[in-house]
Design a protein around this motif. Sequence first.
Motif, PDB file in Angstrom:
ATOM      1  N   ASP A 166     -85.486   3.041 -95.748  1.00 26.36           N
ATOM      2  CA  ASP A 166     -85.957   1.547 -95.558  1.00 26.36           C
ATOM      3  C   ASP A 166     -84.310   0.718 -94.932  1.00 26.36           C
ATOM      4  OD1 ASP A 166     -86.389  -1.357 -96.039  1.00 26.36           O
ATOM      5  OD2 ASP A 166     -87.674  -0.870 -97.957  1.00 26.36           O
ATOM      6  N   THR A 169     -83.979  -2.900 -96.301  1.00 25.32           N
ATOM      7  CA  THR A 169     -83.446  -3.253 -97.762  1.00 25.32           C
ATOM      8  C   THR A 169     -82.111  -2.542 -97.775  1.00 25.32           C
ATOM      9  OG1 THR A 169     -85.747  -2.935 -98.590  1.00 25.32           O
ATOM     10  CG2 THR A 169     -84.105  -2.530-100.000  1.00 25.32           C
ATOM     11  N   GLN A 172     -79.814  -5.186 -96.562  1.00 29.54           N
ATOM     12  CA  GLN A 172     -79.725  -6.156 -97.464  1.00 29.54           C
ATOM     13  C   GLN A 172     -78.908  -6.029 -98.817  1.00 29.54           C
ATOM     14  OE1 GLN A 172     -83.698  -7.282 -98.745  1.00 29.54           O
ATOM     15  NE2 GLN A 172     -83.269  -8.938 -99.609  1.00 29.54           N
ATOM     16  N   THR A 173     -79.091  -4.667 -99.268  1.00 22.37           N
ATOM     17  CA  THR A 173     -78.329  -4.333-100.310  1.00 22.37           C
ATOM     18  C   THR A 173     -76.924  -4.387-100.216  1.00 22.37           C
ATOM     19  OG1 THR A 173     -80.174  -2.707-100.991  1.00 22.37           O
ATOM     20  CG2 THR A 173     -77.851  -2.176-101.915  1.00 22.37           C
ATOM     21  N   GLY A 204     -82.076  -7.318 -92.220  1.00 24.38           N
ATOM     22  CA  GLY A 204     -81.706  -7.095 -93.490  1.00 24.38           C
ATOM     23  C   GLY A 204     -80.320  -8.020 -93.751  1.00 24.38           C
TER      24      GLY A 204
END
Length: 350
Positions: A166, A169, A172-173, A204
């Motif tokens: 992903d 994500t 984004q993490t 992200g």
Amino acid sequence: MPRRQNSAATISDVAREAGVSPMTVSRVINNESNVRETTRERVMHAVALLHYSPNPAARSLAGAQPIRLGLLYSNPSAAYLSEFLVGSLDSASQANIQLIVEKCEFGDHEIEVAQHLIAGGIDGLILPSPLCDSIDLLRMLATESIPSVAVGSGSPSPDLLAVSIDEVTAAQTMMRHIIALGHRRIGFVVGNPKQSVSARRLEGYRVALAEAGIAFDDQLVAQGLFTYRSGLDAADTLLDVSDAPTAIFASNDDMAAAVVAAAHRRGLDVPRDLTVCGFDDTTLATATWPELTTIHQPIADMARAGIELLVKEVRSRRSGHADAAEHIRLDFRLVRRETDAAPGRSPTPR
């Protein structure tokens, strides 16, 4: 249910009993480290219950007719390619598979090279990034009815076998981590615009900024090409901004390593003066100084999973079956090392 004593258990039987994939069983049997302990225990319990014993001779006969797979590569990152080849060769050695590896130039002559492999009698093609995003190549393979698997695409076609993470994500993490350290001026180095993962990782980045209430500033986004050279150029662009970023997140480790070098050239300390984070967790992440904080993408495992899917598809076609295209999404994780800290501070001991 236990098998009859005169029927030897297979790796698929063990996988079914343990509730995991055959690839996971293979990892446990080969004592690989990237397996949860609870999963390892379930697999070993199933091995004991079914009296399973790996048999190389039986394994080579299991597929009956040999399978010839082509692997096309055109990735500018030698570290990424190395990880991918390790996984591919390891998977091919575990079964009756002949792997033919060919280099080509993305956007130049990948179709010509693929047609050469097809003429040579390959049964399927493995397409790592960026070739998995070549629309003309995928169209040609569909026309020729050649099974193929896209590994590492940010937007795999629903009609194609695919293995990915992903991407949105994952980026984004990393951004959430950087923001949690206290950074608000965060630069981003985008990857090659012709590769779908580039847009996903940028997405992200933007999602995380919005989530934290930080306005998007296009001055803090620089174009890269997933190469070290492009990372140097992007770093100079970002560090020349009047209100320069206190952190830079690059879309792969090659470009992140270049950002570290550019910072050192300017007399900046990483991470006290500038936090730098990458993506992929290739061998380069621990070969640079300081070692990179990065997103671990299981590149070798993605290659293994891709070959597993492709072999399954080839055997299904040989038996006259046509299954729906299967997509596998593997896990990523954030690996914190030495290049991240709160703004203006030395890193805390890990």
